[in-house]
Design a protein around this motif. Structure first.
Motif, PDB file in Angstrom:
ATOM      1  N   LEU A 113      32.520  10.595  72.576  1.00 46.65           N
ATOM      2  CA  LEU A 113      32.282  11.195  73.885  1.00 46.65           C
ATOM      3  C   LEU A 113      33.315  10.742  74.918  1.00 46.65           C
ATOM      4  O   LEU A 113      33.664  11.495  75.827  1.00 46.65           O
ATOM      5  N   GLN A 114      33.832   9.521  74.774  1.00 49.46           N
ATOM      6  CA  GLN A 114      34.866   9.044  75.687  1.00 49.46           C
ATOM      7  C   GLN A 114      36.193   9.748  75.417  1.00 49.46           C
ATOM      8  O   GLN A 114      36.972   9.983  76.333  1.00 49.46           O
ATOM      9  N   GLN A 115      36.439  10.114  74.171  1.00 41.20           N
ATOM     10  CA  GLN A 115      37.671  10.819  73.808  1.00 41.20           C
ATOM     11  C   GLN A 115      37.670  12.243  74.344  1.00 41.20           C
ATOM     12  O   GLN A 115      38.719  12.764  74.710  1.00 41.20           O
ATOM     13  N   ASP A 116      36.507  12.870  74.377  1.00 39.72           N
ATOM     14  CA  ASP A 116      36.421  14.273  74.784  1.00 39.72           C
ATOM     15  C   ASP A 116      35.375  14.432  75.884  1.00 39.72           C
ATOM     16  O   ASP A 116      34.208  14.736  75.602  1.00 39.72           O
ATOM     17  N   PRO A 117      35.780  14.256  77.146  1.00 36.95           N
ATOM     18  CA  PRO A 117      34.822  14.384  78.249  1.00 36.95           C
ATOM     19  C   PRO A 117      34.200  15.791  78.343  1.00 36.95           C
ATOM     20  O   PRO A 117      33.067  15.933  78.790  1.00 36.95           O
ATOM     21  N   ALA A 118      34.918  16.802  77.896  1.00 38.19           N
ATOM     22  CA  ALA A 118      34.379  18.166  77.935  1.00 38.19           C
ATOM     23  C   ALA A 118      33.152  18.272  77.034  1.00 38.19           C
ATOM     24  O   ALA A 118      32.165  18.929  77.385  1.00 38.19           O
TER      25      ALA A 118
END
Length: 128
Positions: A113-118
């Motif tokens: 989730l930190q890698q992909d905020p979207a």
């Protein structure tokens, strides 16, 4: 393409989390059952110790009661007590392993989730 890979990774992590949570609940239920069995055996054993050796004791088999020597009933209860303790010890080991697995899965999910905020925003909008 990368978006699809992130979604599939999320689905895999989510599946692992659901599976591990189910296993953890199952182990906790088994531990509760064994604790109850252990307590019942202990209490029965304590009551048998209070009886004199010449007292008639009966063992329940279904809806029938069979005359049994006190020593045989005590051995049976001691066996149940030891078996329950061994099973609880084994289940505790399994529980600890599953809890570590759960922590690892949660860490993986946080990293994803930190890698992909979207993706995080999309998940948050779905839960509302």
């Amino acid at each position: 393409m990368a978006d699809e890979a992130v979604r599939s990774a999320f689905m895999e992590i989510q599946g692992r989390m659901i599976e591990t949570t189910g296993k953890l609940k199952q182990v906790q239920n088994q531990m509760r059952n064994k604790e109850t069995e252990k307590k019942r055996a202990y209490l029965t054993l304590e009551e048998l110790k209070l009886l004199s050796d010449d007292t008639n004791t009966y063992k329940s088999i279904g809806r029938t009661f069979v005359l049994e020597p006190k020593s045989a009933l005590m051995e049976e209860q001691e066996g149940k007590l030891k078996d329950s303790e061994a099973a609880i010890s084994s289940l505790q080991t399994s529980k600890e392993y599953l809890e570590k697995q759960m922590a690892e899965i949660e860490t993986n999910l946080r990293e994803l989730l930190q890698q992909d905020p979207a993706l995080a925003r999309q998940i948050m909008s779905m839960s509302m």
